[in-house]
Design a protein around this motif. Sequence first.
Motif, PDB file in Angstrom:
ATOM      1  N   PHE A  54      20.198 110.443-114.221  1.00 39.30           N
ATOM      2  CA  PHE A  54      18.870 109.909-113.898  1.00 39.30           C
ATOM      3  C   PHE A  54      18.945 109.038-112.645  1.00 39.30           C
ATOM      4  O   PHE A  54      19.911 108.302-112.454  1.00 39.30           O
ATOM      5  N   HIS A  55      17.894 109.141-111.816  1.00 35.29           N
ATOM      6  CA  HIS A  55      17.819 108.298-110.616  1.00 35.29           C
ATOM      7  C   HIS A  55      16.465 107.604-110.568  1.00 35.29           C
ATOM      8  O   HIS A  55      15.427 108.258-110.773  1.00 35.29           O
ATOM      9  N   HIS A  56      16.483 106.301-110.280  1.00 37.83           N
ATOM     10  CA  HIS A  56      15.236 105.577-110.033  1.00 37.83           C
ATOM     11  C   HIS A  56      14.911 105.760-108.554  1.00 37.83           C
ATOM     12  O   HIS A  56      15.425 105.045-107.691  1.00 37.83           O
ATOM     13  N   LEU A  57      14.055 106.746-108.272  1.00 37.80           N
ATOM     14  CA  LEU A  57      13.881 107.189-106.882  1.00 37.80           C
ATOM     15  C   LEU A  57      12.548 107.916-106.753  1.00 37.80           C
ATOM     16  O   LEU A  57      12.149 108.646-107.660  1.00 37.80           O
ATOM     17  N   SER A  58      11.887 107.733-105.607  1.00 32.56           N
ATOM     18  CA  SER A  58      10.701 108.543-105.329  1.00 32.56           C
ATOM     19  C   SER A  58      11.136 109.951-104.941  1.00 32.56           C
ATOM     20  O   SER A  58      12.147 110.113-104.232  1.00 32.56           O
ATOM     21  N   LEU A  59      10.370 110.925-105.366  1.00 30.47           N
ATOM     22  CA  LEU A  59      10.724 112.296-104.969  1.00 30.47           C
ATOM     23  C   LEU A  59      10.628 112.481-103.459  1.00 30.47           C
ATOM     24  O   LEU A  59      11.208 113.408-102.888  1.00 30.47           O
ATOM     25  N   LEU A  60       9.913 111.580-102.797  1.00 35.07           N
ATOM     26  CA  LEU A  60       9.847 111.658-101.327  1.00 35.07           C
ATOM     27  C   LEU A  60      11.216 111.407-100.707  1.00 35.07           C
ATOM     28  O   LEU A  60      11.474 111.797 -99.570  1.00 35.07           O
ATOM     29  N   GLU A  61      12.077 110.735-101.487  1.00 35.89           N
ATOM     30  CA  GLU A  61      13.417 110.425-100.964  1.00 35.89           C
ATOM     31  C   GLU A  61      14.504 111.273-101.606  1.00 35.89           C
ATOM     32  O   GLU A  61      15.685 110.917-101.561  1.00 35.89           O
TER      33      GLU A  61
END
Length: 401
Positions: A109-116
């Motif tokens: 899991f990543h805490h990340l915007s899909l834009l990035e």
Amino acid sequence: MGTPEDIGRAVQRLYNTYPFPPDPLTDGPPPGYNWRWHWPAVHSFCTGALPVRRDIHILDAGCGTGVGTDYLAHLNPEATITALDLSEQALAVAQERTRRSGVPRPVTFHHLSLLEVASLGLTFDYINCVGVLHHLPDPAAGLRALADCLAPGGLLHIFVYAAYGRWEIRLLQEAIRLLNPSANPVQGVQTGRQLLAHLPRDNRLVQREKQRWAMENHWDASFADMYVHPQEVDYTVDSLFDLMSSTDLAFLGFSNPDHWQLERLLGTDPDLLAAAQGLPLRQRYRLVDVLDPETTHYEFFLGRPPVPQFTWDEDADFLAAIPEVYPCLTGWPSPSLLDRDYRPLDLDAPSFQLLSACDGRRTVADVLHQTGADLSLVRQLWQRYLLVLTPAGTSGRPASV
Ligand SMILES: C[S@@+](CC[C@H](N)C(=O)[O-])C[C@H]1O[C@@H](n2cnc3c(N)ncnc32)[C@H](O)[C@@H]1O
């Protein structure tokens, strides 16, 4: 509302307050399946044939509390699964969900915007992005970010909202915003529930909520996701195809194809049906769009070319292929089953006999020889998603898009 960053923060705040979807956590694998999360079923739908590889890399983009992620992990035990989301609270639930369900391989899991997503430096064979892009200030930018990390031949499943069937939702959203300008999600839910309780019973917004949405909206998280959202873009068929054309991906079909059958709407008038069927594909979709304003969402597949297309028009290719019973049927091996969309289905004796002979090793020719069935029956079972096919050799002779 403000800058894209302000919008991102408001969306994050909503889902940190009300992680979505609110489905309870359970021990053990999730019940049943959704064929759209089963790689062999998805690959067969998009290309006409089973995939060569199952040890693929899957991304769940905007995984929320991980209901879809959990299915993806259990239905594709050989796959590596990565999931990301803007909301740390939703991610915490997703992590706990997959731990308790005992996924075959741990999900990253990543805490990340899909834009990035490019910052992960990965490419994916299958990306699932359900209920997310329409919450971005610029959904086309989100789609491009996902497209950029899709491997050649990779597939992308998307679900976005449709405008016409969400008309009443948009009106109630606006009323809530007018009465609750603070944009506090908890107060927004209170205001929305108060409005629905006090508007006249025959009011259209009340009626629509009662008939269509009340079951899921008893959860505040669902109510908030529907009526208190700070950012939502709704599509029509035309704006949807504009969105798709912002990438170089190929459109491979809606993942609820029955909805787009003109027969469903015009089946009782052969002349009208024939005229409608004579239209170009996009206009046929648009006709369904305008004739059925109940449509609340679009779900579809895109692919990064070259995507093989097995149409099985050549009898020789078809006879050499290896058939298997469709992987997402409930009740097999019984002639009374549920199909991939959980609709009851009674197989006639020849179909049952033919499917029973498909063992994943024998070719179509062998199966026909054994059962005495006609080639047209195999074609029919393939078209009805009751069997899947592996081409002879490794790649067969597909066309591609
Ligand atoms: C309606 S929920 C859908 C969750 C899940 N895909 C499902 O269908 O059950 C939308 C999710 O998208 C996430 N989201 C919204 N914008 C995002 C972005 N730019 N990048 C990653 N996740 C985002 C939200 O935090 C939220 O968890």
